[in-house]
Each structure stands twice: as C-alpha cells, then as structure tokens.
Design a protein around this motif. Structure first.
Motif, PDB file in Angstrom:
ATOM      1  N   ALA A 189      -5.569  -6.036   1.101  1.00 38.26           N
ATOM      2  CA  ALA A 189      -4.165  -5.980   0.678  1.00 38.26           C
ATOM      3  C   ALA A 189      -4.020  -5.191  -0.614  1.00 38.26           C
ATOM      4  CB  ALA A 189      -3.614  -7.392   0.507  1.00 38.26           C
ATOM      5  N   VAL A 190      -4.881  -5.536  -1.573  1.00 36.29           N
ATOM      6  CA  VAL A 190      -4.795  -4.834  -2.854  1.00 36.29           C
ATOM      7  C   VAL A 190      -5.137  -3.358  -2.677  1.00 36.29           C
ATOM      8  CG1 VAL A 190      -5.798  -4.646  -5.151  1.00 36.29           C
ATOM      9  CG2 VAL A 190      -5.253  -6.893  -4.231  1.00 36.29           C
ATOM     10  N   GLY A 191      -6.164  -3.114  -1.855  1.00 38.64           N
ATOM     11  CA  GLY A 191      -6.551  -1.722  -1.585  1.00 38.64           C
ATOM     12  C   GLY A 191      -5.411  -0.924  -0.994  1.00 38.64           C
ATOM     13  N   ALA A 192      -4.785  -1.518   0.016  1.00 34.97           N
ATOM     14  CA  ALA A 192      -3.662  -0.822   0.646  1.00 34.97           C
ATOM     15  C   ALA A 192      -2.541  -0.599  -0.366  1.00 34.97           C
ATOM     16  CB  ALA A 192      -3.160  -1.643   1.829  1.00 34.97           C
ATOM     17  N   PHE A 193      -2.317  -1.595  -1.190  1.00 35.50           N
ATOM     18  CA  PHE A 193      -1.258  -1.507  -2.206  1.00 35.50           C
ATOM     19  C   PHE A 193      -1.528  -0.354  -3.154  1.00 35.50           C
ATOM     20  CE2 PHE A 193       2.205  -2.587  -4.614  1.00 35.50           C
ATOM     21  CZ  PHE A 193       1.928  -3.086  -5.884  1.00 35.50           C
ATOM     22  N   VAL A 194      -2.778  -0.270  -3.623  1.00 35.05           N
ATOM     23  CA  VAL A 194      -3.126   0.804  -4.549  1.00 35.05           C
ATOM     24  C   VAL A 194      -2.974   2.170  -3.891  1.00 35.05           C
ATOM     25  CG1 VAL A 194      -5.053   1.863  -5.771  1.00 35.05           C
ATOM     26  CG2 VAL A 194      -4.662  -0.590  -5.985  1.00 35.05           C
ATOM     27  N   ILE A 195      -3.428   2.244  -2.644  1.00 30.11           N
ATOM     28  CA  ILE A 195      -3.288   3.513  -1.918  1.00 30.11           C
ATOM     29  C   ILE A 195      -1.818   3.888  -1.784  1.00 30.11           C
ATOM     30  CG2 ILE A 195      -3.584   4.608   0.344  1.00 30.11           C
ATOM     31  CD1 ILE A 195      -6.219   3.108   0.590  1.00 30.11           C
ATOM     32  N   ALA A 196      -1.000   2.880  -1.459  1.00 33.38           N
ATOM     33  CA  ALA A 196       0.428   3.156  -1.305  1.00 33.38           C
ATOM     34  C   ALA A 196       1.032   3.675  -2.602  1.00 33.38           C
ATOM     35  CB  ALA A 196       1.157   1.895  -0.850  1.00 33.38           C
ATOM     36  N   ILE A 197       0.607   3.062  -3.712  1.00 35.25           N
ATOM     37  CA  ILE A 197       1.123   3.511  -5.012  1.00 35.25           C
ATOM     38  C   ILE A 197       0.749   4.962  -5.278  1.00 35.25           C
ATOM     39  CG2 ILE A 197       0.796   3.245  -7.505  1.00 35.25           C
ATOM     40  CD1 ILE A 197       0.740   0.256  -7.093  1.00 35.25           C
ATOM     41  N   LEU A 198      -0.535   5.250  -5.070  1.00 29.91           N
ATOM     42  CA  LEU A 198      -0.985   6.619  -5.311  1.00 29.91           C
ATOM     43  C   LEU A 198      -0.271   7.595  -4.376  1.00 29.91           C
ATOM     44  CD1 LEU A 198      -4.794   5.938  -5.776  1.00 29.91           C
ATOM     45  CD2 LEU A 198      -3.135   6.565  -7.532  1.00 29.91           C
ATOM     46  N   ALA A 199      -0.135   7.157  -3.110  1.00 28.96           N
ATOM     47  CA  ALA A 199       0.534   8.025  -2.137  1.00 28.96           C
ATOM     48  C   ALA A 199       1.985   8.281  -2.546  1.00 28.96           C
ATOM     49  CB  ALA A 199       0.481   7.399  -0.750  1.00 28.96           C
ATOM     50  N   ALA A 200       2.656   7.215  -2.997  1.00 29.38           N
ATOM     51  CA  ALA A 200       4.061   7.372  -3.393  1.00 29.38           C
ATOM     52  C   ALA A 200       4.190   8.343  -4.559  1.00 29.38           C
ATOM     53  CB  ALA A 200       4.663   6.020  -3.754  1.00 29.38           C
ATOM     54  N   LEU A 201       3.298   8.212  -5.532  1.00 28.03           N
ATOM     55  CA  LEU A 201       3.345   9.119  -6.675  1.00 28.03           C
ATOM     56  C   LEU A 201       3.108  10.557  -6.233  1.00 28.03           C
ATOM     57  CD1 LEU A 201       1.449   7.069  -9.387  1.00 28.03           C
ATOM     58  CD2 LEU A 201       3.802   7.899  -9.518  1.00 28.03           C
ATOM     59  N   PHE A 202       2.101  10.712  -5.379  1.00 30.73           N
ATOM     60  CA  PHE A 202       1.816  12.057  -4.900  1.00 30.73           C
ATOM     61  C   PHE A 202       2.988  12.613  -4.102  1.00 30.73           C
ATOM     62  CE2 PHE A 202      -0.490  15.697  -3.784  1.00 30.73           C
ATOM     63  CZ  PHE A 202      -0.240  15.973  -2.457  1.00 30.73           C
ATOM     64  N   MET A 203       3.570  11.748  -3.252  1.00 28.03           N
ATOM     65  CA  MET A 203       4.690  12.205  -2.439  1.00 28.03           C
ATOM     66  C   MET A 203       5.871  12.633  -3.291  1.00 28.03           C
ATOM     67  SD  MET A 203       5.043  10.059   0.986  1.00 28.03           S
ATOM     68  CE  MET A 203       6.706  10.636   1.104  1.00 28.03           C
ATOM     69  N   ALA A 204       6.127  11.880  -4.358  1.00 26.43           N
ATOM     70  CA  ALA A 204       7.244  12.237  -5.232  1.00 26.43           C
ATOM     71  C   ALA A 204       7.018  13.638  -5.790  1.00 26.43           C
ATOM     72  CB  ALA A 204       7.369  11.223  -6.366  1.00 26.43           C
ATOM     73  N   PHE A 205       5.789  13.863  -6.257  1.00 19.47           N
ATOM     74  CA  PHE A 205       5.466  15.171  -6.806  1.00 19.47           C
ATOM     75  C   PHE A 205       5.546  16.256  -5.733  1.00 19.47           C
ATOM     76  CE2 PHE A 205       3.538  18.458  -9.150  1.00 19.47           C
ATOM     77  CZ  PHE A 205       2.574  19.055  -8.353  1.00 19.47           C
TER      78      PHE A 205
END
Lengths: 270, 232, 119
Positions: A51-67
């Motif tokens: 769960a935490v792993g997926a959460f962290v990945i999602a955060i990183l993905a969201a940041l990357f996607m925004a950029f």
C-alpha cells in the motif's frame, strides 16, 4: 482573452491530472485504512508495504505527470495540428504562453497540496499528531530566535521563490521547445536537445563561476562580506531568498521573450 | 466594397528558397476566388501569410487594412488542409471553444448544420470518421460570419455528395461584405462557383482573371486551361 | 429548375439563354416573380455574382425587370425572350449545317435528309 485561454487549458489539464490527484488521495486513504487491520502477521506486512509502495509511486507519478502535462500541452497545443487552430485564434502568442505557464503552475501547486493532504490522511492518528507536535515545537523555537515577522516573511519569500522557480522551469522548457520547433524534422526532440545543450552550457558556465568564486574568496572584500553575513544571519537568509527569486524572475522574463519571439516570427507549423 | 487582401511586393523565402516572389495582389469583398496551382507553387505559403502563421521576408500583406495579427484573426476564418481538431474533445466542446473566442460565431447555425449531417454534439471527435471530421471542421469555419474565409482543399477528402453540400454551403453563406478564397486541385468541381481565378506557380502569380473571361478567351474550362498551363 | 451548364463556355450567356427559353416557352406568367438570385445560385451550384450579372443582362435585353427591395420579375410580354430564342435556333441550326458539311453533306443533301426524317 487570457482568462478564456486559462479556462480551456485548465480543462485540458484536468483530463489527465484530475484522475491522478484522485488516485493519490485514494491510495493515501487506503494506506490509512490498511492500518485498521494492524497485526504482526506477514500478510499484513506485505499488504502495508504494498500500500505504501503504491502510494509513493502514485505521488511520484502525479508529480511527474503535472510536469509532463505542463510541458507537453504547450507543445501539442501550439506546434502540432492543434496549432492551426490555436495560432489562428484572435490571441497574441504572449497570451498563449502566459496561459500555459499559469495553468502549469496551478496544477503543480495543486498536486503538491493534494500530496500533502494525502500524506496527512495516510498518517492520520498517532504519527501525524507527533509530527505536528514536533513541527510546532521547532517553529516555536525558530520564532523566538528571529521574531515572528521575520519568520512570516521567510515563509512568504520561500513560497514565492518556489513559485518563481516552478514558473522558471516551465518557461525554460517552453523556450527550448519553441526554438526546437524551427527544425525540419523531429521538432520535439530538437526542443529537448536545445534544453540539454543549454544545460550543458550552464554547467560549463557554473564551473567557470566556481573558479571565479574561489579566486574571489581569497580577497579581503570577500572576507569582510563573509564576516558581515555571519553576524547578520537573518539578513543573509532574506537576501538569499529574495536574491534567488530576482534571478529566477529575470531568467523567466528572458525565456518568455524567447518563446514569444519564436511564436511570433518563427513559427514553423507543419 | 472593401479591399480584404492586399499584397505589396510580398516575398517569402526559407533557407534561400523563394516560396513567394514579389507578389502583388488585391482581393475585394463579395468574391469567391480560386487559388490554383501545383504543389510547391506557393499557395500554402500565401495562405499561411494571410493567417499570420508566417511573417513576410519582405514586402507587405494587409488583411482589411491591417497587418496579420489579433485584429485580422477576428475576421478571418481558416479551414486548413489538415485536421486541426484535438482528439479528446467532444463536438460540443469544440463548438464551445469557437463560441468563446470568436464573436462572429453563429452557434445555432452550427448545431443546425451538424444535426443535418447527423453528427451528435456529445460525440468525441476522435471517434468520428475522417469524412465526418472534415465536415465538422468545415461547419465550424462556415458558421463564423467572417469577412474572409480561407479554405485550403475543402473538398479533397470527401465524397461527391458532401462536395455538393460544401459548395452549396459556400454559396448559401455568400455575403457581399465577405470573400472566400478557395485553394484546391479539384478545379472542375468548383470553377462554376468562382468569380475570380488566380493561377500561381513557382511563387509567382501567373494569371488573375474571372472564370467567364478565361472561358471566353480560351474557349476552355478553367480546369482545361490549368492542365495546359501547368503541363509537365 | 435544372440547369445544364457547359464548362467551356462562359456561364453568364448560358444562364441568359436558358432563362430566355423558359420565358419564351411560357414557364412563367407575365409579371411573375422569379426565384431570388441566391436561390438560382444554389440551385445551379454557381456564384451569386454570376447570376446577378446574368439577370442584369436579361434586364438589359428587356426580358425581365427588377423592383427595388422586391426582386426580379418576368417582363409583361415575351417578345424579347422569343427573339432571343429565335437567335438561338438560328445559331444551333447554323452549327448543325456546318457540322453536317464537315461530315460531307452539303446544304441540299442535309435538307433532303431532314425531309425524310421520321423522329
């Protein structure tokens, strides 16, 4: 007209960004939810870890996607087929650039807030409470040292610097892509190439500055400046924050001017 | 009667290649004009200059008295050769965009034309067939009450029935204050609709006459004359 | 209205000819209101300016007239139209005889042939 552009850009970004934000919040809540089943079993450990792993990945993905959305929407909307529509709207190139910059900044800020919120949600309870307590304590100590006003100003200057830095990043990419689209083939790649070429040049220039600085560091003037800064730490930090803000603002204006010129005079729609 | 397009010694070159060579041109309102020429003749360059997508190397171009810019874009309706629609919007959303940015956009007329062609507003643009995408593009452009319509190959990619529809839309939309510039290869389909014809080749204007003048003087259709003039 | 337009002749004369035939034949009553320029343009798939020029030419020849703000009307009498149709018949006959001559039939032979013609 800029408001209309901004409105349409917000909608365009929302397509990819809104799901991303929702996923981040959802996974954050899921992490919290998992904790209700806390136990010392391996099953739980694995579940929590995932769960935490997926959460962290999602955060990183969201940041990357925004950029990535911020940069790619600029390119797609103005330099590909869509450009035949965008560049014939009764709107100046400057207005286009401004709109994309503003909306990119907006979504970047939104993503950061959503991440903060989700992390708080995920760690809601003991962990969050302790973190907030520790934070408050540290802030209290700092305020008693430098005074409330200074601290408040630092917060404002800090946020301003972050915004300006974000704007600077996007405008730099916009300028590079605008230069790149003048190429005959692989225009997007050319834009990326311009970015890295500029990065390379900056590195060289940076090294040069470091050498100059080392030389300068031997002088009396430097010693006296250092002595003064040492004695006035509050002033130093203000100067640091504002100084960098000013530098980023100046470079942002430069990048804006470059992108504007490319769009106005050197457009190369295929 | 106003002068909608004025080119004075207009030249455009890229990398030493001259795309438009010292062109002088005047287009008045109330006309339907054919811009005819082979590929690479300078047609597309001229069209892009009219729309402000390129800037002249030398010389001037004026659209209704002003250089191409925000003011001219308000009165020029451009239908490009390629599909300019983005893929993720619905028909209704792109209509909204046009309504938002163009004061002269006739929203009801647009929806009426769309429904007559059986295109629903809630459909996503990317699901439309190629023919339907072209129809949507054309309808969006013709729904504007512009002073100058610039249509780049409006009938090339569509079936004959749709061609007739396109041509009758152009005729129906006729306004003595406006002009339509049609750039096309399919001359014989459109020559009846044209007032004036411009032949362009290698960046030069080779001919600028009315259709009837051409037919009278050469005893041929414009299409036949074109084939003769531009024979390899 | 169906219009048959040749591509290698100017459009205005063709519109005038076909209109005069219709008027002469009696397709319209005297002083009947004609279709608008725009309607004719759409129906024929041609430019409204061209139709306008044709109508102005027909007016010049006296077959139709315009009423400001109202439109175009067929003339009160059809003599101008009939005369135009006669000109057309002469022209077509002349062309026919010339064509027959090119095929080797002189005037007499052609007249003979027509005399024996059963449609």
């Amino acid at each position: 007209m800029v408001k209309k552009l901004i409105r349409h850009d917000i909608r365009a970004f929302a397509r990819t960004m809104l799901p991303a934000e929702i996923i981040v919040v959802a996974l954050g809540l899921f992490c919290r939810f998992i904790q209700f089943f806390e136990s010392r079993t391996t099953a739980y450990e694995i579940a929590q870890f995932s769960a935490v792993g997926a959460f962290v990945i999602a955060i990183l993905a969201a940041l990357f996607m925004a950029f990535f959305t911020g940069v790619s929407r600029f390119y797609k909307n103005l330099f590909t087929n869509e450009g035949y529509l965008s560049m014939t709207l009764p709107v100046t190139p400057a207005q286009h650039i401004l709109s994309k910059t503003v909306v990119s900044l907006l979504y970047t800020a939104l993503t950061c807030l959503v991440i903060l919120l989700s992390v708080s949600l995920a760690s809601m309870g003991e962990l969050l409470f302790e973190s907030v307590k520790a934070g408050n304590y540290l802030i209290g100590k700092l305020v008693s040292l430098v005074g409330g006003t200074n601290f408040a100003f630092w917060i404002v200057e800090g946020i301003l610097l972050l915004c300006v830095y974000t704007v600077n990043t996007y405008l730099l990419w916009y300028a590079c892509l605008s230069i790149g689209q003048r190429a005959k083939k692989n225009r997007a790649l050319a834009g990326v190439g311009v970015y890295f070429a500029y990065y390379f040049i900056r590195q060289i220039f940076g090294t040069f500055l470091v050498i100059m600085f080392t030389v300068f560091a031997q002088t009396e003037l430097f010693r006296s400046i250092g002595y003064y800064l040492d004695r006035h730490p509050v002033f130093t930090i203000h100067t640091f924050l504002i100084g960098f803000t000013v530098i980023y603002v100046l470079f942002s204006l430069l990048y804006f001017a470059i992108a504007n010129r490319m769009l106005s005079k050197k457009l190369n729609l295929e | 009667m106003s002068e909608l397009i004025r080119c004075e010694h207009l030249t455009k070159s890229y990398n030493g290649l001259i795309a438009l060579n010292n062109i002088d041109l005047s287009v008045e309102s109330g006309k339907i004009i054919g811009l005819l020429g082979p590929n690479g003749s300078g047609k597309t360059t001229l069209i892009k200059l009219i729309n402000g997508l390129l800037t002249p190397t030398s010389g001037e171009i004026f659209i209704n008295g002003t250089r191409p810019g925000v003011e001219s874009k308000k009165i020029v309706a451009y239908l490009p050769d390629n599909n300019f629609l983005n893929s993720w919007m619905t028909v209704e959303q792109i209509v909204d965009l046009y309504t938002d940015f163009y004061a002269d956009f006739r929203r009801e007329l647009c929806f009426e034309m769309l429904s007559r062609l059986g295109i629903s507003p809630s459909v996503k643009l990317k699901t439309l067939s190629k023919g339907n995408k072209e129809k949507v593009c054309l309808i969006l452009v013709m729904s504007r009450k512009a002073r100058l319509y610039v249509l780049d190959e409006p009938i090339a990619g569509v079936d004959p029935a749709t061609r007739d529809y396109v041509i009758s839309t152009i005729i129906n939309n006729y306004d003595p204050e406006a002009s339509v510039l049609i750039s096309t290869h399919l001359i014989s389909d459109v020559e009846q609709v044209l007032d004036d014809v411009i032949f362009i080749n290698n960046g030069n204007i080779v001919l600028h006459k009315t259709v009837d003048e051409i037919r009278q003087e050469s005893g041929k259709s414009v299409d036949a004359l074109f084939r003769e003039v531009f024979r390899w | 209205m169906d219009w048959k337009l040749d591509k290698d002749r100017p459009i205005v004369p063709q519109i005038c000819e076909q209109m005069s035939v219709r008027i002469a034949k009696g397709d319209f009553a005297p002083d009947e209101k004609l279709m608008s320029v725009r309607e004719v343009a759409v129906g024929a798939g041609i430019n409204p300016n061209t139709v306008q020029k044709a109508f102005e030419e027909l007016e010049r020849q006296g077959m139709i007239y315009s009423v400001r703000g109202s439109g175009w009307y067929v003339g009160a009498d059809f003599t101008a139209a009939k005369r135009a149709v006669e000109d057309l018949i002469f022209f077509k006959t002349d062309q026919y005889f010339k064509a027959m001559e090119a095929l080797g039939y002189d005037l007499e032979a052609t007249k003979n042939y027509i005399g024996r013609w059963k449609a």
